[in-house]
Motif scaffolding. Structure first.
Motif, short mmCIF file in Angstrom:
data_model
loop_
_atom_site.label_atom_id
_atom_site.label_comp_id
_atom_site.label_asym_id
_atom_site.label_seq_id
_atom_site.Cartn_x
_atom_site.Cartn_y
_atom_site.Cartn_z
N SER A 14 49.22 10.71 44.01
CA SER A 14 48.68 11.63 43.02
C SER A 14 48.08 12.85 43.69
O SER A 14 47.76 12.82 44.89
N ASN A 15 47.93 13.92 42.87
CA ASN A 15 47.30 15.16 43.33
C ASN A 15 47.92 15.64 44.65
O ASN A 15 47.23 15.84 45.66
N VAL A 16 49.23 15.84 44.60
CA VAL A 16 49.97 16.21 45.80
C VAL A 16 49.56 17.60 46.27
O VAL A 16 49.40 18.53 45.46
N THR A 17 49.39 17.75 47.58
CA THR A 17 49.10 19.05 48.19
C THR A 17 50.20 19.40 49.17
O THR A 17 51.07 18.58 49.49
N LEU A 18 50.13 20.62 49.65
CA LEU A 18 51.15 21.08 50.59
C LEU A 18 51.13 20.28 51.87
O LEU A 18 52.16 20.08 52.54
N SER A 19 49.96 19.72 52.24
CA SER A 19 49.86 18.93 53.47
C SER A 19 50.56 17.58 53.35
O SER A 19 50.82 16.91 54.36
N GLU A 41 52.92 21.04 43.15
CA GLU A 41 51.58 20.85 43.71
C GLU A 41 50.59 20.46 42.61
O GLU A 41 50.55 21.05 41.53
N GLY A 42 49.83 19.39 42.92
CA GLY A 42 48.84 18.89 41.98
C GLY A 42 49.36 17.78 41.08
O GLY A 42 48.56 17.17 40.36
N GLU A 43 50.65 17.52 41.09
CA GLU A 43 51.20 16.46 40.25
C GLU A 43 51.41 15.19 41.07
O GLU A 43 50.92 15.06 42.20
N ILE A 44 52.15 14.22 40.49
CA ILE A 44 52.31 12.90 41.10
C ILE A 44 53.72 12.74 41.64
O ILE A 44 54.70 13.05 40.95
N ALA A 45 53.80 12.24 42.88
CA ALA A 45 55.09 11.93 43.50
C ALA A 45 55.24 10.41 43.58
O ALA A 45 54.26 9.70 43.90
N ILE A 51 59.66 14.45 50.95
CA ILE A 51 58.86 14.99 49.84
C ILE A 51 58.74 16.50 50.02
O ILE A 51 58.29 16.98 51.07
N THR A 52 59.20 17.25 49.01
CA THR A 52 59.10 18.71 49.01
C THR A 52 58.09 19.11 47.94
O THR A 52 58.23 18.72 46.77
N VAL A 53 57.09 19.85 48.37
CA VAL A 53 56.05 20.29 47.45
C VAL A 53 56.40 21.69 46.93
O VAL A 53 56.62 22.62 47.71
N LEU A 54 56.48 21.83 45.60
CA LEU A 54 56.78 23.10 44.95
C LEU A 54 55.48 23.77 44.51
O LEU A 54 54.64 23.12 43.86
N ILE A 55 55.35 25.05 44.84
CA ILE A 55 54.16 25.80 44.45
C ILE A 55 54.62 26.98 43.61
O ILE A 55 55.35 27.85 44.09
N PRO A 56 54.24 27.01 42.34
CA PRO A 56 54.70 28.11 41.48
C PRO A 56 53.99 29.41 41.84
O PRO A 56 52.85 29.40 42.34
N PRO A 57 54.67 30.54 41.61
CA PRO A 57 54.04 31.83 41.90
C PRO A 57 52.96 32.15 40.86
O PRO A 57 52.92 31.56 39.77
N GLY A 58 52.11 33.08 41.21
CA GLY A 58 51.15 33.58 40.25
C GLY A 58 51.83 34.45 39.22
O GLY A 58 53.04 34.72 39.29
N ASN A 59 51.08 34.90 38.23
CA ASN A 59 51.65 35.76 37.20
C ASN A 59 52.21 37.04 37.82
O ASN A 59 51.55 37.68 38.64
N PRO A 60 53.45 37.39 37.46
CA PRO A 60 54.03 38.60 38.05
C PRO A 60 53.27 39.85 37.62
O PRO A 60 52.67 39.91 36.54
N ILE A 61 53.31 40.84 38.48
CA ILE A 61 52.61 42.11 38.25
C ILE A 61 53.63 43.24 38.26
O ILE A 61 54.39 43.39 39.23
#
Length: 435
Positions: free
Chosen positions: A95-100, A39-43, A121-131
């Motif tokens: 550019s600026n790929v989103t989940l939509s 997400e946010g990168e270029i496809a 096109i599969t959009v990958l979203i990384p997790p937040g910092n683990p807690i």
């Protein structure tokens, strides 16, 4: 008639299969690839044609709207840009790929009939910092502790691994999907702690295709009862009467021992004993001080102790040199035995200077030392016997008297006396030898 009907049906099926086969062969001329993008990168989507016959290529979005027709962009979305256009390829970037933007894109080739190829096109979203969360901040040795690690807001679901120091541990993971097609993963870890775990890092590592080296860590705080050891500061050798002794009680634990105490089992401490902090000082040792001395150390977790068995030996003494004399008259010969040294004197004292708790009673003298002493004594006795034998051999002899010289020719004792030459008058010639 039946045979004719079957032949006609087979002919019809063959005629229908020919266009399908031709379509399958022709559709292989148009190819594309699936795309996975963070997400946010270029496809980049590429529509490629093999053996193109000047047919038109266009790209459609998941809603079947034309993004590019040849090198023209009808869709009013400036994020789509033409990268390359030729007879054999249409390449477009997003550019600026989103989940939509996720979905199936269509590469279309205007032939008769039209050919299509699909790029997902599969959009990958990384997790937040683990807690990492722990059930308790401080753990007592031997108890179980529980930790949880949470990785939120990822697509697809992340994988969580646990490490304690250099050892990997297995946790139990739970995956939850949210309303926006995102995933939250929670892993629970339970294990029993030891005092060696104090200060060891526990690491939660998150594996996800959209990110690398994502982890969190915490450090274990383990409380344990004291570890106690008694050390003899002096004397260096065996404790003997009249000497002074100092015993040091070395104790460590977490938290640090709050109290250290000395006692003597089955008796009171000697009157000359002095306790200074963790040290026990005893003046002027004597055998009445023999016994087991115990050091206690206490903290908030528990109590531990160590024992020292004191055995006081006699003060060292000097052994006089033994001698043996043999006298003759008029000559006197004195023979001295080999001097006994301290190394050749048998000893019944133990080789170790003390016996610690669990180490048993004082140890006996080494058998090799005893054998050496016995050998020296036997050798000295043999030497003495040889010397005495040679002395006696040099001084041995006989003596004669002239009191009855004619005894061999006389018939009886009276006649022997009468026939003796000179009788008792020649006493000056008499020689006697004494040993």
């Amino acid at each position: 008639m039946a045979i004719t009907g079957n032949g006609s049906l087979a002919t019809l099926l063959f005629l229908f299969m020919i266009p399908a086969a031709l379509h399958q062969v022709q559709s292989q001329n148009l190819v594309t690839d699936d795309v996975a993008v963070v997400e946010g990168e270029i496809a980049v989507i590429s529509c490629r044609v093999k053996n193109n016959d000047d047919s038109v290529i266009q790209l459609l979005n998941p809603n079947r709207q034309t993004i590019y027709f040849r090198d023209v962009r009808p869709l009013k979305d400036a994020r789509f840009q033409l990268v390359n256009f030729s007879d054999n390829e249409l390449r477009v970037s997003l550019s600026n790929v989103t989940l939509s933007d996720e979905g199936r894109y269509v590469c279309q080739l205007y032939t008769d009939p039209p050919q299509e190829a699909y790029a997902d096109i599969t959009v990958l979203i990384p997790p937040g910092n683990p807690i990492i969360e722990s059930r308790e901040r401080q753990v007592i040795e031997g108890n179980e502790t529980e930790m949880t690690c949470t990785a939120m807001g990822s697509k697809p679901a992340a994988t969580i691994r646990w490490m304690k120091g250099d050892k990997e541990l297995q946790g139990k993971s739970k995956v939850e999907q949210t309303y926006d097609r995102m995933f939250t993963v929670t892993s629970q870890l339970t294990f029993t702690v030891t005092k060696e775990d104090d200060g060891v890092p526990v690491v939660c590592s998150v594996d996800h295709p959209a990110v690398k080296d994502l982890q969190a860590q915490t450090y274990l705080v383990v409380h344990y009862k004291p570890e106690v050891k008694i050390v003899v500061e002096f004397p260096d050798g065996l404790p003997r009467e009249g000497q002074n002794m100092e015993l040091s009680c070395q104790a460590k634990g977490k938290p640090h021992p709050q109290r250290i105490n000395w006692v003597k089992l089955d008796d009171d401490l000697p009157s000359h004993a002095l306790i200074t902090g963790a040290d026990l000082y005893i003046e002027n040792l004597n055998k009445t001080y023999n016994g087991t001395y115990r050091c206690f150390a206490v903290n908030s977790v528990g109590e531990s102790y160590d024992d020292y068995i004191l055995y006081v030996y006699d003060a060292p003494t000097t052994t006089p040199i033994p001698t043996t004399a043999t006298t003759t008259t008029p000559t006197t010969t004195t023979i001295f035995l080999p001097e006994a040294t301290a190394d050749n004197t048998p000893s019944t004292e133990p080789a170790a200077h003390d016996s610690r708790a669990g180490e048993g009673a004082p140890r006996a003298v080494d058998h090799a030392v005893i054998g050496g002493v016995v050998a020296v004594v036997v050798f000295a006795m043999l030497c003495l016997l040889i010397i005495l034998g040679r002395y006696f051999a040099r001084h041995k002899g006989t003596y004669f008297t002239h009191e009855a010289k004619g005894a061999d020719d006389a018939a009886d004792a009276d006649t022997a006396i009468i026939n003796a030459e000179g009788g008792h008058n020649n006493s000056d010639e008499k020689k006697e030898y004494y040993i």
